[in-house]
Design a protein around this motif. Structure first.
Motif, PDB file in Angstrom:
ATOM      1  N   ASP A   1     -68.897   0.962 -12.733  1.00 53.73           N
ATOM      2  CA  ASP A   1     -69.093   1.738 -11.989  1.00 53.73           C
ATOM      3  C   ASP A   1     -67.632   1.463 -10.282  1.00 53.73           C
ATOM      4  O   ASP A   1     -67.484   0.279 -11.007  1.00 53.73           O
ATOM      5  CB  ASP A   1     -70.599   2.122 -11.363  1.00 53.73           C
ATOM      6  N   LEU A   2     -67.791   2.051  -9.898  1.00 49.86           N
ATOM      7  CA  LEU A   2     -66.301   1.789  -8.991  1.00 49.86           C
ATOM      8  C   LEU A   2     -66.956   0.651  -7.787  1.00 49.86           C
ATOM      9  O   LEU A   2     -66.077  -0.278  -7.602  1.00 49.86           O
ATOM     10  CB  LEU A   2     -65.726   3.250  -8.004  1.00 49.86           C
ATOM     11  N   PRO A   3     -67.530   0.523  -7.762  1.00 49.46           N
ATOM     12  CA  PRO A   3     -67.936  -0.794  -6.920  1.00 49.46           C
ATOM     13  C   PRO A   3     -67.881  -2.359  -7.559  1.00 49.46           C
ATOM     14  O   PRO A   3     -67.337  -2.446  -7.587  1.00 49.46           O
ATOM     15  CB  PRO A   3     -69.551  -0.640  -6.075  1.00 49.46           C
ATOM     16  N   THR A   4     -68.411  -2.118  -8.369  1.00 46.56           N
ATOM     17  CA  THR A   4     -67.873  -3.126  -9.632  1.00 46.56           C
ATOM     18  C   THR A   4     -67.154  -3.305  -9.893  1.00 46.56           C
ATOM     19  O   THR A   4     -66.060  -4.262  -9.938  1.00 46.56           O
ATOM     20  CB  THR A   4     -68.815  -2.815 -11.436  1.00 46.56           C
ATOM     21  N   GLN A   5     -65.747  -1.805 -10.622  1.00 49.83           N
ATOM     22  CA  GLN A   5     -64.412  -2.531 -10.212  1.00 49.83           C
ATOM     23  C   GLN A   5     -63.932  -3.350  -8.950  1.00 49.83           C
ATOM     24  O   GLN A   5     -62.030  -3.887  -9.124  1.00 49.83           O
ATOM     25  CB  GLN A   5     -63.692  -1.333 -11.087  1.00 49.83           C
ATOM     26  N   LEU A   6     -64.261  -2.828  -8.217  1.00 50.91           N
ATOM     27  CA  LEU A   6     -63.588  -3.006  -7.186  1.00 50.91           C
ATOM     28  C   LEU A   6     -64.332  -4.295  -6.306  1.00 50.91           C
ATOM     29  O   LEU A   6     -63.792  -4.564  -5.107  1.00 50.91           O
ATOM     30  CB  LEU A   6     -63.454  -1.962  -6.211  1.00 50.91           C
TER      31      LEU A   6
ATOM     32  N   ALA B   1     -59.552  -5.423 -11.555  1.00 53.29           N
ATOM     33  CA  ALA B   1     -59.194  -5.552 -10.516  1.00 53.29           C
ATOM     34  C   ALA B   1     -60.182  -7.079 -10.495  1.00 53.29           C
ATOM     35  O   ALA B   1     -59.708  -7.761 -10.058  1.00 53.29           O
ATOM     36  CB  ALA B   1     -59.193  -4.760  -9.890  1.00 53.29           C
ATOM     37  N   THR B   2     -61.314  -6.938 -11.486  1.00 54.25           N
ATOM     38  CA  THR B   2     -62.107  -7.934 -11.926  1.00 54.25           C
ATOM     39  C   THR B   2     -62.881  -8.295 -12.994  1.00 54.25           C
ATOM     40  O   THR B   2     -63.751  -8.661 -13.137  1.00 54.25           O
ATOM     41  CB  THR B   2     -63.720  -6.709 -10.785  1.00 54.25           C
ATOM     42  N   ALA B   3     -61.192  -7.900 -13.634  1.00 56.31           N
ATOM     43  CA  ALA B   3     -61.967  -8.902 -15.019  1.00 56.31           C
ATOM     44  C   ALA B   3     -62.624 -10.300 -15.096  1.00 56.31           C
ATOM     45  O   ALA B   3     -63.334 -10.303 -15.864  1.00 56.31           O
ATOM     46  CB  ALA B   3     -60.584  -8.151 -15.764  1.00 56.31           C
ATOM     47  N   PRO B   4     -61.406 -11.093 -14.357  1.00 55.72           N
ATOM     48  CA  PRO B   4     -62.420 -11.991 -14.520  1.00 55.72           C
ATOM     49  C   PRO B   4     -63.215 -12.762 -14.003  1.00 55.72           C
ATOM     50  O   PRO B   4     -63.728 -13.338 -14.878  1.00 55.72           O
ATOM     51  CB  PRO B   4     -60.924 -12.707 -13.083  1.00 55.72           C
ATOM     52  N   MET B   5     -63.900 -11.948 -12.899  1.00 54.82           N
ATOM     53  CA  MET B   5     -65.311 -11.927 -12.746  1.00 54.82           C
ATOM     54  C   MET B   5     -66.079 -11.823 -14.329  1.00 54.82           C
ATOM     55  O   MET B   5     -66.898 -12.518 -14.838  1.00 54.82           O
ATOM     56  CB  MET B   5     -65.817 -11.072 -11.921  1.00 54.82           C
ATOM     57  N   LEU B   6     -65.724 -10.105 -15.068  1.00 52.09           N
ATOM     58  CA  LEU B   6     -66.812 -10.237 -15.558  1.00 52.09           C
ATOM     59  C   LEU B   6     -66.568 -10.823 -17.356  1.00 52.09           C
ATOM     60  O   LEU B   6     -67.200 -11.655 -17.709  1.00 52.09           O
ATOM     61  CB  LEU B   6     -66.428  -8.258 -16.097  1.00 52.09           C
ATOM     62  N   LEU B   7     -65.062 -11.143 -17.104  1.00 48.18           N
ATOM     63  CA  LEU B   7     -65.228 -12.570 -18.337  1.00 48.18           C
ATOM     64  C   LEU B   7     -66.216 -13.765 -18.570  1.00 48.18           C
ATOM     65  O   LEU B   7     -66.578 -14.292 -19.148  1.00 48.18           O
ATOM     66  CB  LEU B   7     -63.564 -12.943 -18.516  1.00 48.18           C
TER      67      LEU B   7
ATOM     68  N   ASP C   1     -54.177 -14.929   3.300  1.00 46.80           N
ATOM     69  CA  ASP C   1     -53.308 -13.747   3.973  1.00 46.80           C
ATOM     70  C   ASP C   1     -54.080 -12.556   4.398  1.00 46.80           C
ATOM     71  O   ASP C   1     -53.365 -11.560   4.492  1.00 46.80           O
ATOM     72  CB  ASP C   1     -52.250 -14.339   4.511  1.00 46.80           C
ATOM     73  N   ASP C   2     -54.895 -12.383   2.891  1.00 50.21           N
ATOM     74  CA  ASP C   2     -55.677 -11.280   3.206  1.00 50.21           C
ATOM     75  C   ASP C   2     -56.879 -11.579   3.332  1.00 50.21           C
ATOM     76  O   ASP C   2     -57.662 -11.570   3.036  1.00 50.21           O
ATOM     77  CB  ASP C   2     -55.382 -10.428   1.622  1.00 50.21           C
ATOM     78  N   LEU C   3     -57.527 -10.808   4.709  1.00 53.26           N
ATOM     79  CA  LEU C   3     -58.924 -10.792   4.963  1.00 53.26           C
ATOM     80  C   LEU C   3     -58.905  -9.016   5.206  1.00 53.26           C
ATOM     81  O   LEU C   3     -60.163  -9.257   5.287  1.00 53.26           O
ATOM     82  CB  LEU C   3     -58.590 -11.404   6.792  1.00 53.26           C
ATOM     83  N   SER C   4     -58.663  -8.096   4.479  1.00 50.57           N
ATOM     84  CA  SER C   4     -59.209  -7.031   4.295  1.00 50.57           C
ATOM     85  C   SER C   4     -60.361  -7.478   3.051  1.00 50.57           C
ATOM     86  O   SER C   4     -60.082  -8.179   2.731  1.00 50.57           O
ATOM     87  CB  SER C   4     -58.332  -6.476   3.699  1.00 50.57           C
ATOM     88  N   ALA C   5     -60.706  -6.102   3.229  1.00 53.12           N
ATOM     89  CA  ALA C   5     -62.266  -6.042   1.803  1.00 53.12           C
ATOM     90  C   ALA C   5     -61.759  -4.737   1.228  1.00 53.12           C
ATOM     91  O   ALA C   5     -61.018  -3.329   1.962  1.00 53.12           O
ATOM     92  CB  ALA C   5     -63.429  -6.248   3.018  1.00 53.12           C
ATOM     93  N   PRO C   6     -62.186  -4.707  -0.227  1.00 56.15           N
ATOM     94  CA  PRO C   6     -62.101  -3.529  -0.864  1.00 56.15           C
ATOM     95  C   PRO C   6     -62.916  -2.047  -0.824  1.00 56.15           C
ATOM     96  O   PRO C   6     -63.608  -2.447   0.198  1.00 56.15           O
ATOM     97  CB  PRO C   6     -62.264  -3.985  -2.046  1.00 56.15           C
ATOM     98  N   SER C   7     -61.790  -0.638  -0.698  1.00 54.34           N
ATOM     99  CA  SER C   7     -62.586   0.168   0.408  1.00 54.34           C
ATOM    100  C   SER C   7     -62.597   1.191  -1.373  1.00 54.34           C
ATOM    101  O   SER C   7     -61.662   1.343  -1.745  1.00 54.34           O
ATOM    102  CB  SER C   7     -61.950   0.861   1.139  1.00 54.34           C
ATOM    103  N   LEU C   8     -63.971   2.398  -1.301  1.00 54.23           N
ATOM    104  CA  LEU C   8     -63.710   2.864  -2.021  1.00 54.23           C
ATOM    105  C   LEU C   8     -62.835   4.120  -1.504  1.00 54.23           C
ATOM    106  O   LEU C   8     -62.807   5.491  -2.207  1.00 54.23           O
ATOM    107  CB  LEU C   8     -64.803   3.454  -2.398  1.00 54.23           C
ATOM    108  N   SER C   9     -62.192   4.114   0.052  1.00 53.24           N
ATOM    109  CA  SER C   9     -61.941   5.361   0.258  1.00 53.24           C
ATOM    110  C   SER C   9     -60.425   5.959  -0.461  1.00 53.24           C
ATOM    111  O   SER C   9     -59.332   4.404  -0.889  1.00 53.24           O
ATOM    112  CB  SER C   9     -61.243   5.273   1.740  1.00 53.24           C
TER     113      SER C   9
END
Length: 482
Positions: free
Chosen positions: A57-62, A108-114, A474-482
């Motif tokens: 799902d998108l949350p897992t992907q992001l 994007a989260t391939a390292p985590m899933l691996l 230097d990136d403090l943003s959070a992923p978004s589904l928008s």
């Protein structure tokens, strides 16, 4: 025309074609929960599927935990929700990971899933070195076409290369990256640009790995590819011949590769979802069948066939079974797999190969003149070309005059639907700060992140925790589904 099994492999990778080994039948699946996904996988294996393909799902992907506010409404909608390694272990319950090939549609989260796949294998008494399958792990196409990325382009590609490097050193049966042209095609590219996007991306990934000290030959031998097939059956079959020929030639001429394995383009082909229509959905069986025939005539190594209901929902059991049966009927009830190169010698195919080859070369020259695929992504030029081509494609035309499915069609789809709420799912977050600190330090120091990821996964770190720890300083943003 070439000879099957001989350079430049346009006629096929192996002398015997499908007479010695059929393509892998790999239907994409991933339902709301780990339990339901496991049930679907076991169902498909019982029906004769020869390889698993896992959608998230998108949350897992992001990199969002399923109880994060930003995940609300999307949990389980486009695939399975995975927060920790225990979810992935449930997905594979009673499935022998050392005997079944698994394809992970994750980027994007391939390292985590691996890391989770490795730990799931260890805790199931399977040596990770015995794992077989493919990680999509293709970030250039995410920025170009799909847009499901978490970090900036440079960081995203760096993590993708970490995955390639780790798999080369520790997981001999895993293809660590599946270079995609198909996603650009789904976004609107034509057949020639689809091939060109994939070949240009190869140059970018190879350059990054060579800079790390690896040989192009070693890296290229682990590449796999994703293409799609649309409704022009002969042209799509010819396209795969062009892709194999151009790849082999570029490996030899640009990268000095001599090993046959490193010059053979191994392709996973997906029939195109963009070719499906939600009106008169049973017509999609015909569309998907013709696209599957194109893939087989083109010599694919692995095939996913879209379900007839896929234009409106996650495939139901009936749609998934028909899609799998489509592959089996082509393989066992037709003569398409009885000849190594059934299109060899066709003047029509030769003409299409020549025409497409020139178009591919033109696109590659234009991309290279603008600094390569990454530069073309940053400037927006390549995305603009895809958007322009998208306006020229009318999409499905037969049976689409109605604005919605008929009542009988609606009942058929609803009877097969897998109902999901998309709501948040509460999870526990263990105390694994030492492991997350190590991961954070390795990420910011430029070290390969996989060893630290694996340790954090063993302690049940969640995908959200892992994603946050890997974020650049230097990136403090959070992923978004928008």
């Amino acid at each position: 025309m070439g000879i099957p099994g001989e350079f430049p492999y346009d006629a096929g990778l192996h002398p015997g074609g499908y007479t010695t080994r059929l393509w892998t039948m790999r239907q994409l699946a991933g339902l709301y929960s780990a339990e339901s996904t496991n049930s679907r996988f076991r169902y498909l294996l019982e029906m004769g599927e020869t390889g698993l393909s896992l959608a998230f799902d998108l949350p897992t992907q992001l990199g969002l935990d399923p109880d994060a506010p930003a995940a609300d409404g999307e949990v389980g909608r486009t695939g399975v929700s995975v927060a920790t390694v225990d979810d992935l272990k449930t997905v594979f319950k009673e499935i022998p990971l050392d005997r079944v090939s698994v394809s992970f549609t994750i980027n994007a989260t391939a390292p985590m899933l691996l890391a989770m796949w490795i730990v799931a294998a260890e805790e199931s008494d399977v040596d990770p070195a015995a794992l077989r399958g493919t990680l999509q792990n293709e970030m250039l196409k995410e920025f170009l076409a799909r847009k499901a990325y978490v970090y900036d382009l440079d960081t995203s590609v760096r993590y993708a290369l970490d995955v390639v490097e780790y798999c080369m050193e520790h997981l001999p049966g895993v293809n660590p990256i599946s270079v995609s042209g198909g996603h650009a095609r789904e976004a609107g590219a034509d057949a020639a640009l689809e091939v060109a996007c994939a070949l240009a991306s190869v140059d970018a990934y190879l350059a990054g790995m060579v800079e790390r000290g690896h040989s192009a030959e070693q890296v290229a031998s682990r590449f796999s590819f994703i293409f799609g097939t649309d409704m022009e059956v002969l042209k799509e079959a010819a396209k795969l011949r062009v892709a194999r020929r151009r790849y082999a030639e570029r490996m030899r001429d640009r990268w000095g590769v001599t090993a046959p394995r490193a010059m053979r383009l191994r392709a996973q082909v997906n029939t195109f979802g963009s070719a499906l229509a939600y009106q008169e959905p049973l017509n999609n069986i015909v569309r998907a069948t013709l696209q599957a025939v194109a893939a087989v005539l083109g010599g694919t190594q692995s095939l996913h066939v879209c379900s007839f209901d896929e234009a409106v929902q996650t495939p139901g059991p009936l749609g998934a079974r028909i899609a799998l049966r489509t592959q089996q009927i082509i393989a066992h009830e037709t003569d398409l797999a009885r000849y190594a190169d059934p299109l060899g010698g066709s003047h029509v195919i030769e003409g299409l190969v020549e025409e497409l080859g020139k178009e591919v070369d033109d696109w590659l020259e234009r991309i290279e003149a603008r600094g390569g695929v990454a530069a073309c992504i940053r400037s927006g030029w390549l995305e603009g070309q895809i958007e322009e081509l998208a306006y020229r494609d009318p999409g499905p035309t037969v049976g689409v005059l109605e604005t919605s499915p008929s009542e009988s069609e609606r009942r058929l789809l609803q009877s097969e639907a897998h109902t999901t709420t998309g709501g948040r799912r509460d999870i526990e977050r263990p105390d694994c700060e030492p492991e997350l600190t190590r991961l954070r330090d390795d990420a910011r120091a430029g070290r390969n992140i996989l060893p630290a990821l694996i340790e954090a996964v063993r302690r049940r770190a969640t995908i959200g925790q892992l994603c946050t720890a890997m974020r650049p300083a230097d990136d403090l943003s959070a992923p978004s589904l928008s």
